[in-house]
Motif scaffolding. Structure first.
Motif, PDB file in Angstrom:
ATOM      1  N   LEU A 312      22.434  21.877 -55.336  1.00 55.62           N
ATOM      2  CA  LEU A 312      22.378  20.481 -54.877  1.00 55.62           C
ATOM      3  C   LEU A 312      23.744  19.816 -54.998  1.00 55.62           C
ATOM      4  O   LEU A 312      24.202  19.139 -54.061  1.00 55.62           O
ATOM      5  N   VAL A 313      24.403  19.982 -56.139  1.00 51.58           N
ATOM      6  CA  VAL A 313      25.705  19.340 -56.354  1.00 51.58           C
ATOM      7  C   VAL A 313      26.755  19.908 -55.405  1.00 51.58           C
ATOM      8  O   VAL A 313      27.513  19.164 -54.759  1.00 51.58           O
ATOM      9  N   ALA A 314      26.811  21.241 -55.308  1.00 46.17           N
ATOM     10  CA  ALA A 314      27.795  21.863 -54.416  1.00 46.17           C
ATOM     11  C   ALA A 314      27.558  21.441 -52.973  1.00 46.17           C
ATOM     12  O   ALA A 314      28.507  21.133 -52.239  1.00 46.17           O
ATOM     13  N   HIS A 315      26.292  21.407 -52.563  1.00 49.54           N
ATOM     14  CA  HIS A 315      25.959  21.013 -51.195  1.00 49.54           C
ATOM     15  C   HIS A 315      26.357  19.569 -50.927  1.00 49.54           C
ATOM     16  O   HIS A 315      26.837  19.242 -49.834  1.00 49.54           O
ATOM     17  N   ALA A 316      26.172  18.694 -51.902  1.00 50.51           N
ATOM     18  CA  ALA A 316      26.541  17.285 -51.717  1.00 50.51           C
ATOM     19  C   ALA A 316      28.022  17.148 -51.392  1.00 50.51           C
ATOM     20  O   ALA A 316      28.407  16.383 -50.497  1.00 50.51           O
ATOM     21  N   PHE A 317      28.865  17.896 -52.088  1.00 50.06           N
ATOM     22  CA  PHE A 317      30.305  17.780 -51.874  1.00 50.06           C
ATOM     23  C   PHE A 317      30.727  18.369 -50.523  1.00 50.06           C
ATOM     24  O   PHE A 317      31.366  17.692 -49.708  1.00 50.06           O
ATOM     25  N   TYR A 318      30.378  19.629 -50.280  1.00 47.57           N
ATOM     26  CA  TYR A 318      30.912  20.248 -49.056  1.00 47.57           C
ATOM     27  C   TYR A 318      30.224  19.735 -47.799  1.00 47.57           C
ATOM     28  O   TYR A 318      30.827  19.690 -46.733  1.00 47.57           O
ATOM     29  N   LYS A 319      28.965  19.293 -47.901  1.00 49.06           N
ATOM     30  CA  LYS A 319      28.308  18.795 -46.687  1.00 49.06           C
ATOM     31  C   LYS A 319      28.831  17.403 -46.317  1.00 49.06           C
ATOM     32  O   LYS A 319      29.016  17.097 -45.125  1.00 49.06           O
ATOM     33  N   ALA A 320      29.088  16.559 -47.322  1.00 49.31           N
ATOM     34  CA  ALA A 320      29.704  15.261 -47.028  1.00 49.31           C
ATOM     35  C   ALA A 320      31.073  15.463 -46.396  1.00 49.31           C
ATOM     36  O   ALA A 320      31.438  14.777 -45.427  1.00 49.31           O
ATOM     37  N   LEU A 321      31.850  16.425 -46.928  1.00 48.73           N
ATOM     38  CA  LEU A 321      33.171  16.711 -46.369  1.00 48.73           C
ATOM     39  C   LEU A 321      33.062  17.178 -44.921  1.00 48.73           C
ATOM     40  O   LEU A 321      33.811  16.707 -44.045  1.00 48.73           O
ATOM     41  N   LEU A 322      32.136  18.072 -44.629  1.00 47.04           N
ATOM     42  CA  LEU A 322      31.996  18.589 -43.268  1.00 47.04           C
ATOM     43  C   LEU A 322      31.560  17.502 -42.300  1.00 47.04           C
ATOM     44  O   LEU A 322      32.014  17.464 -41.150  1.00 47.04           O
ATOM     45  N   PHE A 323      30.703  16.601 -42.730  1.00 51.91           N
ATOM     46  CA  PHE A 323      30.305  15.508 -41.846  1.00 51.91           C
ATOM     47  C   PHE A 323      31.477  14.549 -41.599  1.00 51.91           C
ATOM     48  O   PHE A 323      31.674  14.071 -40.477  1.00 51.91           O
ATOM     49  N   PHE A 324      32.241  14.260 -42.653  1.00 52.48           N
ATOM     50  CA  PHE A 324      33.402  13.394 -42.471  1.00 52.48           C
ATOM     51  C   PHE A 324      34.401  14.011 -41.487  1.00 52.48           C
ATOM     52  O   PHE A 324      34.883  13.335 -40.568  1.00 52.48           O
ATOM     53  N   VAL A 325      34.706  15.283 -41.667  1.00 51.47           N
ATOM     54  CA  VAL A 325      35.692  15.940 -40.805  1.00 51.47           C
ATOM     55  C   VAL A 325      35.148  16.133 -39.400  1.00 51.47           C
ATOM     56  O   VAL A 325      35.869  15.954 -38.408  1.00 51.47           O
ATOM     57  N   SER A 326      33.870  16.478 -39.276  1.00 49.84           N
ATOM     58  CA  SER A 326      33.279  16.630 -37.937  1.00 49.84           C
ATOM     59  C   SER A 326      33.248  15.309 -37.191  1.00 49.84           C
ATOM     60  O   SER A 326      33.386  15.273 -35.961  1.00 49.84           O
ATOM     61  N   GLY A 327      33.088  14.205 -37.938  1.00 49.73           N
ATOM     62  CA  GLY A 327      33.163  12.894 -37.291  1.00 49.73           C
ATOM     63  C   GLY A 327      34.541  12.624 -36.725  1.00 49.73           C
ATOM     64  O   GLY A 327      34.675  12.069 -35.631  1.00 49.73           O
ATOM     65  N   ILE A 328      35.584  13.013 -37.468  1.00 50.05           N
ATOM     66  CA  ILE A 328      36.952  12.867 -36.972  1.00 50.05           C
ATOM     67  C   ILE A 328      37.163  13.729 -35.731  1.00 50.05           C
ATOM     68  O   ILE A 328      37.724  13.280 -34.717  1.00 50.05           O
ATOM     69  N   ALA A 329      36.701  14.978 -35.794  1.00 45.32           N
ATOM     70  CA  ALA A 329      36.880  15.900 -34.665  1.00 45.32           C
ATOM     71  C   ALA A 329      36.118  15.411 -33.436  1.00 45.32           C
ATOM     72  O   ALA A 329      36.635  15.451 -32.305  1.00 45.32           O
ATOM     73  N   SER A 330      34.888  14.928 -33.634  1.00 47.90           N
ATOM     74  CA  SER A 330      34.092  14.432 -32.504  1.00 47.90           C
ATOM     75  C   SER A 330      34.720  13.187 -31.891  1.00 47.90           C
ATOM     76  O   SER A 330      34.716  13.009 -30.667  1.00 47.90           O
ATOM     77  N   TYR A 331      35.275  12.334 -32.742  1.00 51.82           N
ATOM     78  CA  TYR A 331      35.918  11.111 -32.246  1.00 51.82           C
ATOM     79  C   TYR A 331      37.123  11.456 -31.371  1.00 51.82           C
ATOM     80  O   TYR A 331      37.322  10.873 -30.308  1.00 51.82           O
ATOM     81  N   ARG A 332      37.902  12.415 -31.818  1.00 51.41           N
ATOM     82  CA  ARG A 332      39.085  12.785 -31.044  1.00 51.41           C
ATOM     83  C   ARG A 332      38.725  13.548 -29.770  1.00 51.41           C
ATOM     84  O   ARG A 332      39.341  13.357 -28.726  1.00 51.41           O
ATOM     85  N   ALA A 333      37.720  14.409 -29.863  1.00 52.98           N
ATOM     86  CA  ALA A 333      37.324  15.197 -28.688  1.00 52.98           C
ATOM     87  C   ALA A 333      36.440  14.403 -27.738  1.00 52.98           C
ATOM     88  O   ALA A 333      36.201  14.839 -26.609  1.00 52.98           O
ATOM     89  N   GLN A 334      35.953  13.239 -28.218  1.00 53.43           N
ATOM     90  CA  GLN A 334      35.029  12.416 -27.425  1.00 53.43           C
ATOM     91  C   GLN A 334      33.787  13.206 -27.029  1.00 53.43           C
ATOM     92  O   GLN A 334      33.214  13.016 -25.958  1.00 53.43           O
ATOM     93  N   SER A 335      33.388  14.127 -27.911  1.00 57.56           N
ATOM     94  CA  SER A 335      32.208  14.954 -27.648  1.00 57.56           C
ATOM     95  C   SER A 335      31.817  15.658 -28.934  1.00 57.56           C
ATOM     96  O   SER A 335      32.658  15.907 -29.801  1.00 57.56           O
ATOM     97  N   GLY A 336      30.515  15.962 -29.049  1.00 61.29           N
ATOM     98  CA  GLY A 336      30.040  16.718 -30.195  1.00 61.29           C
ATOM     99  C   GLY A 336      29.770  18.172 -29.884  1.00 61.29           C
ATOM    100  O   GLY A 336      29.353  18.929 -30.764  1.00 61.29           O
TER     101      GLY A 336
END
Length: 551
Positions: A312-336
């Motif tokens: 649970l703890v490990a998932h909280a850290f890396y999944k929050a990170l992946l969502f944050f970074v994927s949000g940046i990537a989606s914003y720049r690519a203008q697509s998911g």
């Protein structure tokens, strides 16, 4: 003080929803920082705190809101408030030009307060209150883009599907009140098996296990900061946390642990398959969340709540990170879509941020995800069936992680759209925590792991990563539509159930009606009047004559 910690985000967040004002964002950020500071202090300098409010008295039995600080609750609260704080900072950049930013951050804060109510709750009634408030908060967060049909549908689906689990939770509350089990300790020692089964049903719906997984996948229609908070440290994570708190109850419930193993293991495998077949980044992450939650429940079913906590703890850290970074990537690519995201991250962002989260998700060092995954492997190695299941999960995890990495590999052309520091700073912080989690583990100690014990799991991850990186032919089964198809079958089954119910009811009413008319006829004919006897005899004689003529 504990009641103040819980009620403050609930009250301020609710006021921010209904009474928006220009500086709401700054106020909410300050409160979020204060909440995290308080929770951090409680784990560094632990002290026993107890808050109780008698809600009502039912049949001479007091039903109260009761919060109590214990070590695991303090750590979970610290984790929740940390992710909330980072999500608030991320929201400032994500919604920098959105006039409704204060509204969104208010809901996010209230949602965090609801999670704290469940985390610190010392009885089922208190936990149920926070559980329900999180359901309302998820509806508002997922449906934030209310102008989009998909967001409205996803919010309604999340609300309705999780209500099934809430009914189960309410049954557990009622049973606890009837048996006068008013604390977690009392329920663990004297609780009935019915309470345990009701809690399992509640967790299955809330944590998107089994046929309920489709609501969490559709919930990706919500904003990225909401997804990060929901997936990392609230709502869906509340299910495994709840089961960890009631581990003793599950141990003396016949068939409870076996059911959790079957539920968690099957969900983990099917969701991992869905992740391999996903073509959209947030849906891939959503399927991976369902799979990781299944692993936590599998670990609890195997009798190892500490392994579930590490996951649970490990998932909280890396999944929050992946969502944050994927949000940046989606914003720049203008697509998911994964096919359109190549080159949306700078090389440093890809290597220092995204790859750290990807290593954690697949279970590779140097991340906390590696130690948590290896702890699950060591627990599963006691049985051949669970060992093969764990190796299959490692293979599938490596496959969908490699697919995600392949889609985001940087190219020479730099990203076109610039990203605000509000979105980058939380990513830097959480990336460091993913690495720190490799050396530091809250609440529990991790047994030493030797390299000769890890090679089967690492080999499975490597084989899966090879398949995910080089296999370009679509898998017929792994198309990401497995859960929607399963959900349609569940709806069809529900339709059949309604038809059977309707048929049985109508048939019963028809039989009752015939009996009533027969009874009236007998009473009418048995009244003692000779003319009625003569009439009935004539009708019977006429029927016999007509029958004989027909024959």
């Amino acid at each position: 003080m504990l009641g103040f910690l819980i009620l403050t985000p609930l009250i301020v967040g609710t006021l921010g929803i209904w009474v928006p004002f220009k500086k709401m964002s700054g106020v909410i950020f300050s409160i979020s920082a204060a909440l995290f500071a308080f929770c951090l202090q409680s784990v560094i300098y632990p002290s026993h705190q107890d808050s109780r409010w008698n809600f009502l008295t039912l049949g001479g039995y007091p039903i109260s809101l009761h919060w109590q600080s214990v070590p695991i609750a303090n750590w979970m609260a610290c984790l929740t408030t940390l992710i909330n704080l980072l999500a608030q900072v991320y929201s400032a950049g994500y919604f920098s030009h959105d006039a409704r930013r204060g509204y969104f951050q208010s809901v996010l804060l209230a949602f965090t307060g609801a999670m704290l109510c469940t985390v610190f709750g010392d009885n089922l009634f208190t936990q149920f209150v926070g559980w329900e408030l999180m359901g309302v908060g998820s509806y508002l967060l997922i449906g934030y883009f209310r102008g989009e049909t998909s967001a409205r549908y996803a919010a309604s689906k999340a609300m309705l599907v999780t209500r099934i689990g809430d009914v189960c939770f309410l049954i557990a509350v009622a049973l606890a009140v009837i048996h006068h089990d008013n604390t977690i300790t009392a329920i663990n020692l004297h609780g009935t098996a019915f309470i345990a089964w009701a809690l399992i049903g509640a967790v299955a719906a809330k944590s998107a296990q089994g046929p309920y997984a489709s609501w969490l996948v559709d919930a990706m229609a919500g904003p990225t900061p909401a997804s990060a908070l929901i997936h990392a440290a609230t709502m869906v994570a509340a299910g495994p946390y709840l089961l960890i708190r009631y581990t003793l109850l599950l141990h003396h419930t016949p068939g409870g642990l076996v059911t959790l193993m079957i539920l968690g293991g099957s969900t983990a495998v099917l969701a991992a398959m869905g992740a391999v077949g996903s073509q959209e980044i947030k849906k891939l992450l959503a399927f991976s969340t369902v799979s990781q939650l299944g692993m936590m429940i599998l670990a609890i079913g195997m009798g190892s709540p500490r392994t579930a906590w590490n996951l649970l703890v490990a998932h909280a850290f890396y999944k929050a990170l992946l969502f944050f970074v994927s949000g940046i990537a989606s914003y720049r690519a203008q697509s998911g879509l994964l096919s359109r995201m190549a080159g949306s991250l700078h090389r440093f962002e890809f290597s220092a941020l995204f790859m750290m989260g990807a290593l954690g998700m697949s279970g590779l060092p140097p991340t906390g995800g590696f130690l948590a995954k290896e702890a699950l492997y060591q627990t599963a190695s006691h049985g051949l069936d669970t060992l093969m299941l764990d190796l299959l999960l490692s293979f599938l995890g490596g496959a969908y992680t490699a697919k995600l990495v392949k889609a985001l590999i940087p190219v020479k052309a730099p990203p076109v759209h610039r990203t605000s520091y509000g979105m980058l700073i939380p990513s830097y912080i959480i990336s460091g925590l993913v690495l720190i989690n490799f050396f530091w583990h809250p609440w529990v100690s991790v047994r030493p792991i030797f390299i000769e014990q890890t090679w089967p799991s690492l080999l499975s991850i490597g084989l899966g990563a090879t398949v995910g990186a080089f296999w370009t032919i679509p898998f017929p089964l792994l198309t990401g539509v497995l859960y929607p198809a399963l959900w349609r079958r569940i709806n069809q089954l529900a339709g059949w159930t309604v038809w059977v119910d309707h048929t049985l009811v109508q048939g019963t009413l028809t039989i009752v009606t015939v009996i009533l008319w027969a009874n009236r006829l007998v009473r009418w004919g048995g009244s003692g009047r000779a003319q009625r006897y003569a009439l009935l005899s004539g009708i019977a004689l006429l029927a016999i004559v007509i029958w004989n003529i027909h024959v």
